[in-house]
Design a protein around this motif. Sequence first.
Motif, PDB file in Angstrom:
ATOM      1  N   ARG A 330      -8.878  -4.528   4.613  1.00 11.65           N
ATOM      2  CA  ARG A 330      -7.424  -4.493   4.723  1.00 11.65           C
ATOM      3  C   ARG A 330      -6.979  -3.386   5.662  1.00 11.65           C
ATOM      4  O   ARG A 330      -7.763  -2.518   6.033  1.00 11.65           O
ATOM      5  N   GLY A 331      -5.683  -3.430   6.004  1.00 10.76           N
ATOM      6  CA  GLY A 331      -5.195  -2.464   6.984  1.00 10.76           C
ATOM      7  C   GLY A 331      -3.930  -1.740   6.563  1.00 10.76           C
ATOM      8  O   GLY A 331      -3.192  -2.187   5.681  1.00 10.76           O
ATOM      9  N   ILE A 332      -3.710  -0.598   7.210  1.00  9.16           N
ATOM     10  CA  ILE A 332      -2.460   0.146   7.072  1.00  9.16           C
ATOM     11  C   ILE A 332      -1.908   0.352   8.471  1.00  9.16           C
ATOM     12  O   ILE A 332      -2.650   0.711   9.381  1.00  9.16           O
ATOM     13  N   VAL A 333      -0.621   0.079   8.655  1.00  9.07           N
ATOM     14  CA  VAL A 333       0.022   0.273   9.952  1.00  9.07           C
ATOM     15  C   VAL A 333       1.152   1.286   9.790  1.00  9.07           C
ATOM     16  O   VAL A 333       2.051   1.093   8.982  1.00  9.07           O
ATOM     17  N   LEU A 334       1.073   2.363  10.540  1.00 11.67           N
ATOM     18  CA  LEU A 334       2.137   3.358  10.470  1.00 11.67           C
ATOM     19  C   LEU A 334       3.069   3.204  11.667  1.00 11.67           C
ATOM     20  O   LEU A 334       2.628   3.010  12.792  1.00 11.67           O
ATOM     21  N   VAL A 335       4.351   3.281  11.392  1.00  4.76           N
ATOM     22  CA  VAL A 335       5.370   3.243  12.457  1.00  4.76           C
ATOM     23  C   VAL A 335       6.226   4.503  12.307  1.00  4.76           C
ATOM     24  O   VAL A 335       6.355   5.039  11.206  1.00  4.76           O
ATOM     25  N   PRO A 336       6.793   4.984  13.424  1.00  2.18           N
ATOM     26  CA  PRO A 336       7.512   6.267  13.337  1.00  2.18           C
ATOM     27  C   PRO A 336       8.703   6.217  12.400  1.00  2.18           C
ATOM     28  O   PRO A 336       8.931   7.132  11.624  1.00  2.18           O
ATOM     29  N   GLU A 337       9.476   5.161  12.452  1.00  2.00           N
ATOM     30  CA  GLU A 337      10.618   5.090  11.556  1.00  2.00           C
ATOM     31  C   GLU A 337      10.897   3.639  11.224  1.00  2.00           C
ATOM     32  O   GLU A 337      11.194   2.832  12.090  1.00  2.00           O
ATOM     33  N   ILE A 338      10.799   3.324   9.945  1.00  2.00           N
ATOM     34  CA  ILE A 338      10.790   1.931   9.520  1.00  2.00           C
ATOM     35  C   ILE A 338      12.116   1.232   9.840  1.00  2.00           C
ATOM     36  O   ILE A 338      12.135   0.072  10.219  1.00  2.00           O
ATOM     37  N   ALA A 339      13.221   1.959   9.754  1.00  2.00           N
ATOM     38  CA  ALA A 339      14.523   1.332   9.977  1.00  2.00           C
ATOM     39  C   ALA A 339      14.689   0.886  11.423  1.00  2.00           C
ATOM     40  O   ALA A 339      15.507   0.023  11.723  1.00  2.00           O
ATOM     41  N   HIS A 360       9.315   1.470   2.076  1.00  2.00           N
ATOM     42  CA  HIS A 360      10.611   1.799   2.615  1.00  2.00           C
ATOM     43  C   HIS A 360      11.252   2.761   1.637  1.00  2.00           C
ATOM     44  O   HIS A 360      11.280   2.501   0.441  1.00  2.00           O
ATOM     45  N   SER A 361      11.769   3.890   2.133  1.00  2.00           N
ATOM     46  CA  SER A 361      12.334   4.863   1.201  1.00  2.00           C
ATOM     47  C   SER A 361      13.610   4.342   0.559  1.00  2.00           C
ATOM     48  O   SER A 361      14.080   4.866  -0.437  1.00  2.00           O
ATOM     49  N   LYS A 362      14.166   3.261   1.104  1.00  2.00           N
ATOM     50  CA  LYS A 362      15.394   2.705   0.536  1.00  2.00           C
ATOM     51  C   LYS A 362      15.118   1.854  -0.703  1.00  2.00           C
ATOM     52  O   LYS A 362      16.031   1.451  -1.396  1.00  2.00           O
ATOM     53  N   LEU A 363      13.822   1.578  -0.972  1.00  2.00           N
ATOM     54  CA  LEU A 363      13.521   0.852  -2.205  1.00  2.00           C
ATOM     55  C   LEU A 363      13.826   1.759  -3.392  1.00  2.00           C
ATOM     56  O   LEU A 363      13.664   2.970  -3.311  1.00  2.00           O
ATOM     57  N   SER A 364      14.246   1.167  -4.484  1.00  2.00           N
ATOM     58  CA  SER A 364      14.522   1.978  -5.678  1.00  2.00           C
ATOM     59  C   SER A 364      13.189   2.469  -6.243  1.00  2.00           C
ATOM     60  O   SER A 364      12.147   1.893  -5.965  1.00  2.00           O
ATOM     61  N   PRO A 365      13.214   3.536  -7.049  1.00  2.00           N
ATOM     62  CA  PRO A 365      11.969   4.045  -7.631  1.00  2.00           C
ATOM     63  C   PRO A 365      11.186   2.946  -8.349  1.00  2.00           C
ATOM     64  O   PRO A 365       9.973   2.857  -8.208  1.00  2.00           O
ATOM     65  N   GLY A 366      11.908   2.095  -9.070  1.00  2.00           N
ATOM     66  CA  GLY A 366      11.229   1.020  -9.798  1.00  2.00           C
ATOM     67  C   GLY A 366      10.523   0.056  -8.859  1.00  2.00           C
ATOM     68  O   GLY A 366       9.395  -0.359  -9.095  1.00  2.00           O
ATOM     69  N   GLU A 367      11.196  -0.277  -7.757  1.00  2.00           N
ATOM     70  CA  GLU A 367      10.596  -1.202  -6.797  1.00  2.00           C
ATOM     71  C   GLU A 367       9.393  -0.582  -6.096  1.00  2.00           C
ATOM     72  O   GLU A 367       8.385  -1.240  -5.854  1.00  2.00           O
TER      73      GLU A 367
END
Length: 812
Positions: A330-339, A360-367
Amino acid sequence: MRYAEVSVNSPVAQRRTFSYAIPPGLSIDVGQAVWVPFGDKILQGIVSELSPYPAVEETKEIIDVIEPCPLLSPARILLARWISEHYLSPLFDAVALMLPPGFERKALTFVSTTPNPDARDISSLSPEPRQVFESVRKQGRIGLKELQKRLGKKKAQTIVSQLVGRGLLVRSYEMEPVKVSPKRVPYLRLNVTPSQAREMAARLREDKRAIKQANLLEFLSQLSQPLPLSEVKKATNCSASVVKSLISRDLACIEQIEVKREPISYRDITPTSPPKLTAAQELALKSIKESLTHKTKGHPDVFLLHGVTGSGKTEVYLQALTKTVKLGKRGIVLVPEIALTPQTIERFASRFPRKVAVLHSKLSPGEQFDEWHRIRSGEFDVVIGPRSALFAPQPELGLIVIDEEHEWTYKQDTLPRYHARDAAIKLAELTGAVVILGSATPDVETFYHAQGGDYHLLQLPERVVPVESSPLPQVEVVDIRDELKAGYRSIFSRSLSQAVTKAVSGGEQVILFLNRRGGATFIQCRRCGFVLRCKRCEVTLTHHFAEDVLVCHQCNYKTPVPQTCPQCLSRQMKFLGIGTQKLEQESTYTFPQARLLRWDSDITRGKDSHGEILGKFRAGKADILIGTQMVAKGLDLPSVTLVGVVSADTSLNLPDFRAGERTFQLLSQVAGRAGRGTLGGQVIIQTFSPEHYAIQAAAKHDFASFYEKEIAYRRQLHNPPFSRLALLVYNHTNDARCQGEAERMRDRLIAERDAKGIDNLGIIGPAPAFIHRLRGRFRWQLILRGAELPAFLSPIPFPQGWTIDIDPVSLL
Ligand code: ADP
Ligand code: ZN
Ligand code: ZN
């Protein structure tokens, strides 16, 4: 007896672990989350090592496991230890990067009765403890909190301790529940039946003033289920007051309905298959595939994929990921800013339908919590996210991609101050994953490693779209001094204003770029040269045009614009510099026929506004897009034929040895926005220093010549990559004490260096920091230049008030 080294969630723990005995019957593994006694508290800990001997003579026992399975893989435990040692950060802070979101919670204590309590013991209890015992027996289990509520804190604790001591009760621990805050959206629904609503609508229609209400009622009566209020408003084009009237007549009501936030909306995404690669892409992919197939743990394979925007790097990432998945990894892809990368995310989502997790930091803690667990169970082929996504629990990690690897957002500016690129390379070493670093303008240090053979250099020299080798945009550099000499005082040079007019009248799109936000960026007295600064931070105040106030961008201090110069009382306070709002105003004036759209962080606070603004521009609803850094990043806008850089000088004049590199990257990125479609493109850069090598090289799309000059300067001044740096900043409310402590530390460091006989360790300063005052505190800094800085600094005690930044990306 076996022992565990545990990283404990306490500020006292700093960079060390603590030894605990593993009680018989408890199965403990590396990476396991446990409850441990620490002082008089029960704290969370993560097991980082097992051993047959304790590191100290006296050990306490681990109380219990928090979760039955280990939370962290052994590789991630080692990565956390590396981060803690290399960046000199508390170990648990490093461990916490990799824990499920919301993990850091307090222990809740419960008490329950022991299996066979002695009847004599019970009868000998005095009334209150006896009552407590009986009610625990009745309920089976009671939270200590509840007992404290009934009896008072002290008394509850004393009684419980007594009952536990007599073997009548036992304590157990549980984590506080995760605080989940689901997102709710207001829906508008009818309070009456549809037929009643239609009847009422007919009646309302007789009153001219109520026609809008009638229409809305009619609309609602036709719905099979309620719609969100915002959609109702859009569909019927009615105002809030119309909705209000219906509600006040009791015909409709607002209902808050919980919605699930889907980071990717698959509604508009159609699966795609890979295109045939160009020769250069094919070559690059071949080396990566070979490495993916043969790589094992140990010295990591790092590829630098260097190619201008549009040269097909993302396509190489996609196909490398396909190969990774074929190999069962599997892979991980990093981008500078998700928005800022919705288009990139869509491309991944359409190539790996429903197999992409977006963090995404906009996800709620539960999500976030749910997503973490889904990732760990192996549901996703690819995890995409900002720097912290590197720590996602992606199993069978085979590939880590870092897009735009030169971006500074990969360095965290709070504890732990890790760089995601370096942490990724370490993780690759520990897991056997392969790393791809991609950039059009690689970091000078990365490129140096690629040239020296530490990394593999892969080049994609040309753009793929629309036809192979479509030319890069023409770049013209305009000397603003010449304009002023010739009597032109507009913020648009003659060249730029002609080009904009021509493009707009030809139905093409234009981007105007400025790397500051706000109105006129600063104001200066025309007579004495006085510049207004924040009294607390000493940085120049920024003029915000709309509110006509001056704002400090460090501490948010606000003050009205003075009528006269505070220094010489001249009334000639002149606005100098320009911000996006001012630029918008001037554009309206100079290009009256053009439709403008402004994009900067002032107006993109909300979640969707990035997407909305972009969507508008792509749909051709505006001719000119005005913006800051944000417009420079990752956008694919085919009908943009002209990019104007209104002033290239702001970043060039910052007092940091990376200012040239930063400017080159920024200008190249902005220039990469033009000419991505069939129409070709043109770039105009306005500057007071047209001869600067960073501007010259950016104008020629010539990374190589920029790199040659830059690396020579770095070598000459012994800056990275020829050394490593550490930035040590001390802050204090008193300037003299601040300076005093910085001087003391310098002497201490020099003594340490000389005692150990270390050569080649430069200690620079102390000096006031570039931002000398921040939020009412003074700042003094030391810069260390040498090789093994973490090892040198590690044993030295730093009092509170010091921050240590190893491998800083900025010295400001
Ligand atoms: P980069 O990531 O370097 O900016 P992309 O991978 O986004 O480049 O490629 C630029 C454009 O070219 C994209 O629209 C992409 O779909 C397209 N593209 C990339 N590779 C190919 C190819 N081999 N054949 C056809 N189109 C391609
Ligand atoms: Zn003055
Ligand atoms: Zn301030």
